[in-house]
Scaffold this motif. Structure first.
Motif, PDB file in Angstrom:
ATOM      1  N   LEU A  15       0.860  -1.182   0.000  1.00 12.90           N
ATOM      2  CA  LEU A  15       0.000   0.000   0.000  1.00 12.90           C
ATOM      3  C   LEU A  15       0.894   1.228   0.000  1.00 12.90           C
ATOM      4  N   TYR A  16       0.579   2.181  -0.855  1.00 11.81           N
ATOM      5  CA  TYR A  16       1.311   3.446  -0.819  1.00 11.81           C
ATOM      6  C   TYR A  16       0.552   4.434   0.039  1.00 11.81           C
ATOM      7  N   GLY A  17       1.265   5.089   0.905  1.00 12.94           N
ATOM      8  CA  GLY A  17       0.633   6.069   1.780  1.00 12.94           C
ATOM      9  C   GLY A  17       1.321   6.027   3.131  1.00 12.94           C
ATOM     10  N   PHE A  40      -5.056   5.178   1.045  1.00 13.11           N
ATOM     11  CA  PHE A  40      -3.900   4.475   0.494  1.00 13.11           C
ATOM     12  C   PHE A  40      -4.118   4.152  -0.975  1.00 13.11           C
ATOM     13  N   VAL A  41      -2.988   4.050  -1.704  1.00 13.66           N
ATOM     14  CA  VAL A  41      -3.051   3.523  -3.066  1.00 13.66           C
ATOM     15  C   VAL A  41      -2.787   2.025  -2.969  1.00 13.66           C
ATOM     16  N   PRO A  42      -3.789   1.210  -3.296  1.00 15.82           N
ATOM     17  CA  PRO A  42      -3.601  -0.232  -3.150  1.00 15.82           C
ATOM     18  C   PRO A  42      -2.891  -0.793  -4.382  1.00 15.82           C
ATOM     19  N   ALA A  43      -1.586  -0.936  -4.329  1.00 13.70           N
ATOM     20  CA  ALA A  43      -0.851  -1.416  -5.497  1.00 13.70           C
ATOM     21  C   ALA A  43      -0.885  -2.937  -5.568  1.00 13.70           C
ATOM     22  N   VAL A  44      -0.693  -3.603  -4.435  1.00  9.30           N
ATOM     23  CA  VAL A  44      -0.813  -5.059  -4.394  1.00  9.30           C
ATOM     24  C   VAL A  44      -1.582  -5.419  -3.138  1.00  9.30           C
ATOM     25  N   GLY A  61      -2.873  -7.876 -16.621  1.00 16.18           N
ATOM     26  CA  GLY A  61      -3.836  -6.994 -15.970  1.00 16.18           C
ATOM     27  C   GLY A  61      -3.811  -5.650 -16.661  1.00 16.18           C
ATOM     28  N   LEU A  62      -4.822  -4.842 -16.387  1.00 18.85           N
ATOM     29  CA  LEU A  62      -4.857  -3.527 -17.014  1.00 18.85           C
ATOM     30  C   LEU A  62      -3.749  -2.657 -16.425  1.00 18.85           C
ATOM     31  N   SER A  63      -3.539  -1.541 -17.083  1.00 18.25           N
ATOM     32  CA  SER A  63      -2.543  -0.594 -16.591  1.00 18.25           C
ATOM     33  C   SER A  63      -2.921  -0.136 -15.181  1.00 18.25           C
ATOM     34  N   GLY A  64      -1.954  -0.153 -14.285  1.00 18.13           N
ATOM     35  CA  GLY A  64      -2.232   0.293 -12.924  1.00 18.13           C
ATOM     36  C   GLY A  64      -2.771  -0.802 -12.031  1.00 18.13           C
ATOM     37  N   SER A  65      -2.849  -2.022 -12.534  1.00 15.93           N
ATOM     38  CA  SER A  65      -3.415  -3.096 -11.715  1.00 15.93           C
ATOM     39  C   SER A  65      -2.398  -3.651 -10.730  1.00 15.93           C
ATOM     40  N   GLY A  66      -1.149  -3.234 -10.841  1.00 11.77           N
ATOM     41  CA  GLY A  66      -0.181  -3.627  -9.821  1.00 11.77           C
ATOM     42  C   GLY A  66       0.825  -4.669 -10.270  1.00 11.77           C
ATOM     43  N   LYS A  67       0.901  -4.929 -11.573  1.00 14.93           N
ATOM     44  CA  LYS A  67       1.814  -5.965 -12.064  1.00 14.93           C
ATOM     45  C   LYS A  67       3.259  -5.640 -11.727  1.00 14.93           C
ATOM     46  N   SER A  68       3.678  -4.441 -12.123  1.00 16.36           N
ATOM     47  CA  SER A  68       5.076  -4.072 -11.877  1.00 16.36           C
ATOM     48  C   SER A  68       5.381  -4.078 -10.394  1.00 16.36           C
ATOM     49  N   THR A  69       4.431  -3.566  -9.616  1.00 15.55           N
ATOM     50  CA  THR A  69       4.674  -3.504  -8.175  1.00 15.55           C
ATOM     51  C   THR A  69       4.844  -4.905  -7.610  1.00 15.55           C
ATOM     52  N   LEU A  70       4.019  -5.840  -8.044  1.00 15.74           N
ATOM     53  CA  LEU A  70       4.139  -7.207  -7.537  1.00 15.74           C
ATOM     54  C   LEU A  70       5.508  -7.792  -7.875  1.00 15.74           C
ATOM     55  N   ASP A 189       9.673  -7.364 -17.258  1.00 14.93           N
ATOM     56  CA  ASP A 189       8.552  -6.440 -17.098  1.00 14.93           C
ATOM     57  C   ASP A 189       8.229  -5.800 -18.442  1.00 14.93           C
ATOM     58  N   GLU A 190       7.204  -6.294 -19.077  1.00 10.81           N
ATOM     59  CA  GLU A 190       6.802  -5.814 -20.405  1.00 10.81           C
ATOM     60  C   GLU A 190       8.010  -5.597 -21.298  1.00 10.81           C
ATOM     61  N   PRO A 191       8.788  -6.615 -21.536  1.00  7.93           N
ATOM     62  CA  PRO A 191      10.062  -6.391 -22.217  1.00  7.93           C
ATOM     63  C   PRO A 191       9.895  -5.974 -23.674  1.00  7.93           C
ATOM     64  N   THR A 222       2.947  -8.760 -19.035  1.00  7.00           N
ATOM     65  CA  THR A 222       2.527  -8.207 -20.312  1.00  7.00           C
ATOM     66  C   THR A 222       1.097  -7.757 -20.154  1.00  7.00           C
ATOM     67  N   HIS A 223       0.634  -6.827 -21.014  1.00  6.45           N
ATOM     68  CA  HIS A 223      -0.811  -6.691 -21.040  1.00  6.45           C
ATOM     69  C   HIS A 223      -1.344  -6.988 -22.434  1.00  6.45           C
ATOM     70  N   ASP A 224      -0.578  -7.769 -23.147  1.00  5.07           N
ATOM     71  CA  ASP A 224      -0.976  -8.190 -24.481  1.00  5.07           C
ATOM     72  C   ASP A 224      -1.342  -9.676 -24.396  1.00  5.07           C
TER      73      ASP A 224
HETATM   74  N1  LIG Z   1       5.772   5.124  -5.860  1.00  2.58           N
HETATM   75  C1  LIG Z   1       4.417   5.062  -5.903  1.00  2.58           C
HETATM   76  N2  LIG Z   1       3.701   5.875  -5.087  1.00  2.58           N
HETATM   77  C2  LIG Z   1       2.349   5.844  -5.106  1.00  2.58           C
HETATM   78  N3  LIG Z   1       1.623   5.041  -5.894  1.00  2.58           N
HETATM   79  C3  LIG Z   1       2.279   4.205  -6.724  1.00  2.58           C
HETATM   80  C4  LIG Z   1       3.711   4.176  -6.772  1.00  2.58           C
HETATM   81  N4  LIG Z   1       4.093   3.263  -7.683  1.00  2.58           N
HETATM   82  C5  LIG Z   1       2.949   2.748  -8.181  1.00  2.58           C
HETATM   83  N5  LIG Z   1       1.868   3.301  -7.619  1.00  2.58           N
HETATM   84  C6  LIG Z   1       0.450   2.981  -7.905  1.00  2.58           C
HETATM   85  O1  LIG Z   1       0.299   1.599  -7.727  1.00  2.58           O
HETATM   86  C7  LIG Z   1      -0.593   1.092  -8.695  1.00  2.58           C
HETATM   87  C8  LIG Z   1       0.044  -0.076  -9.410  1.00  2.58           C
HETATM   88  O2  LIG Z   1       1.112   0.383 -10.217  1.00  2.58           O
HETATM   89  P1  LIG Z   1       1.971  -0.563 -11.158  1.00  2.58           P
HETATM   90  O3  LIG Z   1       3.061   0.231 -11.753  1.00  2.58           O
HETATM   91  O4  LIG Z   1       2.332  -1.777 -10.405  1.00  2.58           O
HETATM   92  O5  LIG Z   1       0.915  -0.937 -12.284  1.00  2.58           O
HETATM   93  P2  LIG Z   1       1.153  -1.833 -13.585  1.00  2.58           P
HETATM   94  O6  LIG Z   1       0.138  -2.893 -13.520  1.00  2.58           O
HETATM   95  O7  LIG Z   1       2.558  -2.214 -13.710  1.00  2.58           O
HETATM   96  O8  LIG Z   1       0.741  -0.816 -14.700  1.00  2.58           O
HETATM   97  P3  LIG Z   1       1.370  -0.635 -16.161  1.00  2.58           P
HETATM   98  O9  LIG Z   1       0.734  -1.655 -17.015  1.00  2.58           O
HETATM   99  O10 LIG Z   1       0.908   0.739 -16.530  1.00  2.58           O
HETATM  100  O11 LIG Z   1       2.848  -0.766 -16.048  1.00  2.58           O
HETATM  101  C9  LIG Z   1      -0.961   2.220  -9.594  1.00  2.58           C
HETATM  102  O12 LIG Z   1      -2.223   2.712  -9.196  1.00  2.58           O
HETATM  103  C10 LIG Z   1       0.083   3.245  -9.334  1.00  2.58           C
HETATM  104  O13 LIG Z   1      -0.438   4.531  -9.498  1.00  2.58           O
END
Ligand SMILES: Nc1ncnc2c1ncn2[C@@H]1O[C@H](COP(=O)(O)OP(=O)(O)OP(=O)(O)O)[C@@H](O)[C@H]1O
Ligand SMILES: [Mg+2]
Lengths: 338, 664
Positions: A15-17, A40-44, A61-70, A189-191, A222-224
């Motif tokens: 969680l971001y916050g 909080f921003v729920p990233a994962v 997952g869609l953009s912002g769904s938390g893939k990179s964060t995971l 990560d989305e190479p 990937t999101h493809d």
């Molecule tokens: N440093 C940060 N501070 C606050 N929020 C963040 C931070 N990094 C990511 N987030 C939020 O966490 C959520 C997940 O982000 P993430 O980058 O994991 O998405 P993603 O699935 O990889 O998206 P994309 O397909 O666009 O790469 C998003 O809502 C993003 O705004």
């Protein structure tokens, strides 16, 4: 823990916050609404994943769904807010700084969406970089670097600088660089998403060729969906930070866990995902030499459609297990499934 | 009462009117002793802060110690360490090596010959960019030789050559530390803010105490002066490194040191080189100023000429400074650009083939050194062949003064009586308690209670240390100059943005103006207007004009094209587009330009003290001549506080404007 699990995530949260750790301690199973209302921003959220040895595990997952964060939590580039991580049975979150450096130097590799090449180094120096960081002698590092550069088909460009290469070539350098240390777990990560479609296709082929040779354990974002079904052994679908379903591409299409997954997979070309075994009439008699039940519909469609009668389906051992008829195949081809 | 808070504009208008009335009529209060304290801060109330500082300094220099050695011994040792490389470079470039001391000394090795140095910079210019640049810097150095400025210029150059590595290395270290540790950054940032706003003269005095009068003190001051921007730029450049690259570094298993030196610094090189260029230019600027404390060189020549009212000599040395500045700037910018232009190395073989330029320079050096023993002209540019423009400048200024004296005087008097004096009277008339209240209120309005509290504390500091009157003169002089600089600069900037052709010319002009050391601006103004507030104002305006132009041009140019198209589509005339779309949207940027203008104006104050203003700059300058540490530092702090208050208020209002227009 099962022997063949490379990396395991247990209830991983990010969680971001401010004061996120305290919040999670107080509300260990807060739902999306609560988390968001608390600011909080729920990233994962509560991710449970087992990446098996030798598989290609795709996260979608869609953009912002938390893939990179995971994935960044898995490699501890980001400190998870809560949860446990096990790499080859070792508790990664408890690993010391030094142990972590060691694991990353020798056992993990990562390929980045925008390549992350060092602009001041040549191709050769870029690829040899992780080796020199480990303290390898320059000569040995160069030899190894040349090998992997050859492997990804960039032989002859060793002395070019990154900016003199096309996007596809730059990503080959990125791949070569992460392969140079022979990692056991490979994050991508989305190479290919920064590349145009033609080159992307070419790079996917290249990637599959490499994987057939090297047999790494891979976590691939990937999101493809086309890319996912070409590469994946299993796919995890994420939404709003949570993992909704982990399954083979076929299972995702045949048994979506929720409406969201169904919607998500709607435009997937079924014939490339569904295998004969999943749609055949079990126990029915069929003609012909026998189609393997693991083959995808797309591969056998022509034979079935041209045939006058249902065709026989056999299992891996060659034993007849059922038959598949023309109507079933055509339904799948035109997208009218089941 | 509640309705008042809903109409803040009205409230502020009323408060301003009240201030104006107070300023106008408060002078009559002098007559009633019970109120006089409000207009003239009573001497008995002054905190003797400067005496404390001076005493502390005295203790530090005379009594402080670390057991084995005293503080003074430490500083003298540092001085010695700096002096060695400096003396060496100075000997190589300017004076040559001597055997023996004083009059009986004999030169055993001459300095590098003027031909060799010029050849070296030509080679450097070609290496950095092109034959074009080589020609520019070559001509510049040739000018220095032909017009008799060689030796002074080389002394100045020697200081720069020594100061720059120290400034770059120090700034880099501070910047890296700030990048690594949030807590260090939190401490460093306000210190850098202060360092960049406090006038250099203010810390010249303590440096003089510690390092003694002479080039070393000048060098130390130069390094301190040039380091803050480098530290700032380093932190920023490191933060701007692509996060993917940082992640890559971590995933490769870099240690912290590897991360810094193998990943971050090389990736940030582009930004860092901007910092290096800044350090070079600031060093040059400071070396010129520091000639007052014995750095010698071109700055000293200017100063000496001004003191003797030698118009020609002042101009000549001033132009040499300009030329040296332009050459150094072009050269270092080209080198900076080149350092990040990664391209395949030349594949030629053989040492000579790969090092054509260096070999040529070394050969020329050898020949001139050898033959120079027999033909002195090869060694030192012959005095007989030197040209002097001194007489030309002297006559020119004389001509202007004889034929246009009345016009100059008319302009001067008109502006003085109708513009400068009323402003001065206004600021001096405001009772100080009221002024402090207003400053606090303004801070609170723009930046919340924190800014309000800071403003209150800073204003109170200025009053209680007995600096109030001089601070008001400072604000008046600076404010008047900034108003004029804005009136001139902003329209030029808008013009530059709207007309590409004008934009190009103006761009080159302001780029050049910006490289000039502040000192240079004083020379022509003094010649034409002699001394006084008006002269100071003209010099300040000239020096502080550039950011007003630059930011206005940038702001107007970078308004989103979509918005302009939207305006065109809805039928706006060109005029309407400018006034209804471009200007409002460029406002935050223009405000930041004004902010920079204020900062430059304040930094110019100390230099204009030379022409007899009676502001805080003069206070610092007097402290320098009297070697009064406390007086200089307190006055310097007061200037810095004024700068910081102005900066915070304007930045906050620019931010407000930005959010109002939804930019950013
Ligand atoms: N440093 C940060 N501070 C606050 N929020 C963040 C931070 N990094 C990511 N987030 C939020 O966490 C959520 C997940 O982000 P993430 O980058 O994991 O998405 P993603 O699935 O990889 O998206 P994309 O397909 O666009 O790469 C998003 O809502 C993003 O705004
Ligand atoms: Mg992502």
């Amino acid at each position: 823990m099962a022997e063949n699990i490379k990396l395991a995530c247990r209830n991983v949260w990010k969680l971001y916050g401010p004061r996120a750790v305290e919040f999670l301690k107080a509300n260990p199973d807060a739902d999306l609404e609560r988390v968001k209302n608390a600011g909080f921003v729920p990233a994962v959220r509560g991710a449970n994943v087992d990446v098996r040895d030798g598989e290609i595990f795709v996260i979608m997952g869609l953009s912002g769904s938390g893939k990179s964060t995971l994935v960044r939590c898995m490699s501890r580039l980001i400190e998870p807010t809560a949860g446990e991580l096990f790499f080859e049975g070792q508790d990664l979150r408890k690993a010391s700084k030094k142990a972590l450096i060691d694991i990353r130097r020798h056992k993990m590799g990562m390929v980045f969406q925008h390549f992350a090449l060092l602009p001041h180094l040549t191709v050769l120096e870029n690829v040899a970089f992780p080796l020199t960081i480990q303290g390898q002698a320059k000569a040995a590092a160069d030899t190894r670097a040349r090998e992997v550069i050859e492997l990804v088909g960039l032989g002859g460009r060793e002395n070019y600088y990154p900016r003199e290469l096309s996007g596809g070539q730059q990503q080959r350098v990125g791949i070569a660089r992460s392969l140079a240390v022979e990692p056991e777990l490979w994050f991508l990560d989305e190479p290919f998403s920064a590349l145009d479609p033609l080159i992307r296709r070419e790079m996917q082929d290249e990637f599959m060729r490499l994987q057939a040779m090297l047999k790494k354990t891979i976590v691939f974002i990937t999101h493809d969906f086309d890319e996912a079904i070409r590469l994946a052994d299993r796919i995890a679908i994420m939404k709003d930070g949570a993992i909704i379903q982990v399954a083979t591409p076929e299972e995702l299409v045949m048994n979506p866990a929720s409406d969201y997954v169904e919607e998500f997979t709607r435009h997937v070309p079924r014939d490339k995902v569904i295998s004969v075994g999943a749609v055949m009439k079990k126990g029915a008699e069929g003609a012909g030499a026998g189609l393997p039940m693991a083959s995808k519909i797309a591969e056998i469609a022509e034979a079935v459609v041209m045939a006058d009668a249902p065709l026989k389906v056999v299992d891996a051992a060659g034993k007849a297990v059922g038959a598949i008829d023309r109507e079933t195949v055509i339904n799948i081809l035109i997208g009218r499934v089941r | 009462m509640a309705w008042l808070l809903k109409k803040p504009t009205l409230v502020f208008l009323a408060l301003f009117a009240a201030t104006w009335l107070l300023a106008k009529y408060s002078s009559t209060w002098f007559e009633s002793p019970s109120l006089a304290w409000a207009i003239d801060y009573p001497k008995t109330w002054v905190l003797p802060l400067k005496d404390y500082v001076s005493a502390a300094m005295k203790w530090l220099v005379e009594d402080a110690g670390f057991g084995l050695f005293s503080f003074t011994e430490l500083t003298r040792a540092i001085a010695w360490l700096i002096e060695q490389p400096y003396e060496f470079v100075r000997a190589v470039l300017a004076t040559g090596f001597f055997d023996g001391i004083g009059r009986r000394a004999t030169q055993i090795v001459p300095p590098l010959s003027w031909i060799a140095v010029t050849a070296a910079v030509v080679a450097l210019g070609h290496y950095a960019k092109s034959w074009g640049l080589a020609a520019i810097v070559g001509l510049a150095f040739l000018y220095l030789a032909v017009f008799g400025q060689w030796e002074s210029a080389m002394v100045t150059l020697a200081s720069v050559v020594i100061a720059v590595p120290f400034g770059v290395a120090g700034g880099l270290m501070l910047g890296i530390l700030a990048y690594r540790h949030k807590s260090f950054e939190a401490v460093l940032k306000p210190v850098l803010d202060l360092m960049q706003t406090i006038p250099v003269f203010a810390y010249l005095v303590p440096i003089l105490f510690m390092f003694g009068f002479g080039p070393v003190s000048a060098l130390v001051a130069t390094v301190i002066y040039a380091m803050p921007p480098m530290a700032r730029i380093t932190t920023m450049a490191l933060k701007n490194v692509d996060p993917e690259i940082v992640d890559f570094g971590k995933m490769t298993g870099c240690t912290q040191r590897q991360m810094t030196w193998k990943i971050l610094v090389p990736s940030a090189l582009n930004g860092l080189m901007v910092g290096v260029n800044q350090v070079i230019m600031l060093s040059l600027n400071m070396v010129i100023i520091a000639s007052m404390i014995g750095a010698g060189g071109l700055g000293f020549d200017v100063l000496a000429s001004l003191r003797r009212l030698n118009i020609g000599g002042g101009f000549e040395a001033g132009i040499a400074i300009v030329i040296l500045a332009v050459a150094l700037d072009r050269l270092s910018q080209a080198l900076a650009a080149r350092s990040t232009e990664y391209s395949p190395p030349p594949r030629e073989q053989g040492f000579v083939a790969r090092h054509k330029r260096s070999v040529t320079v070394v050969v020329i050096l050898g020949i001139t050194m050898g033959l120079g023993l027999f033909i002195p002209a090869l060694q030192t540019y012959p005095e007989a062949a030197e040209l002097s423009t001194g007489a030309f400048w002297t006559n020119g200024v004389k001509y202007l003064n004889i034929n246009y004296f009345d016009q100059f005087e008319a302009v001067k008097i008109f502006l003085l009586t109708n513009f400068l004096l009323p402003i001065k009277r206004f600021f001096l008339g405001i009772p100080w308690p009221w002024a402090i209240a207003m400053i606090t209120l303004i801070g609170w309005k723009f930046g919340g209670w924190k800014l309000g509290a800071m403003n209150f504390a800073m204003a109170l500091f200025i009053a209680t240390t007995g600096m109030w009157e001089k601070a008001m003169i400072t604000i008046y002089l600076c404010g008047a100059s900034v108003v004029i600089a804005s009136i001139i600069g902003i329209p030029i900037g808008i013009w530059a943005a709207l007309s590409p052709r004008a934009g190009k010319v103006i761009g080159v002009a302001i780029d050049t103006l910006q490289t000039l050391p502040s000192f240079v601006y004083l020379i022509p103004v003094i010649m034409l207007f002699r001394i006084g507030d008006f002269t100071a104002m003209v010099a300040i305006v000239a020096y502080a004009l550039v950011p007003a132009v630059r930011y206005a041009a940038h702001g107007v140019r970078h308004v989103s094209p979509d918005l302009i198209e939207a305006g065109v589509v809805s039928g706006c005339t060109k005029r309407q587009i400018l006034f209804k779309i471009r200007l409002p949207l460029a406002l935050p940027e223009i405000l930041l330009g004004i902010n920079q203008t204020i900062m430059l104006a304040l930094s110019m104050l100390v230099i204009t003290a030379l022409v007899g203003t009676r502001d805080l700059g003069q206070e610092v300058y007097i402290a320098l001549t009297k070697a009064d540490t406390g007086r200089g530092l307190v006055a310097g702090l007061a200037i810095a506080f004024i700068a910081i208050m102005a900066d915070r208020i304007i930045s906050a209002s620019a931010r407000k404007a930005k959010t109002r227009y939804g930019i950013d």
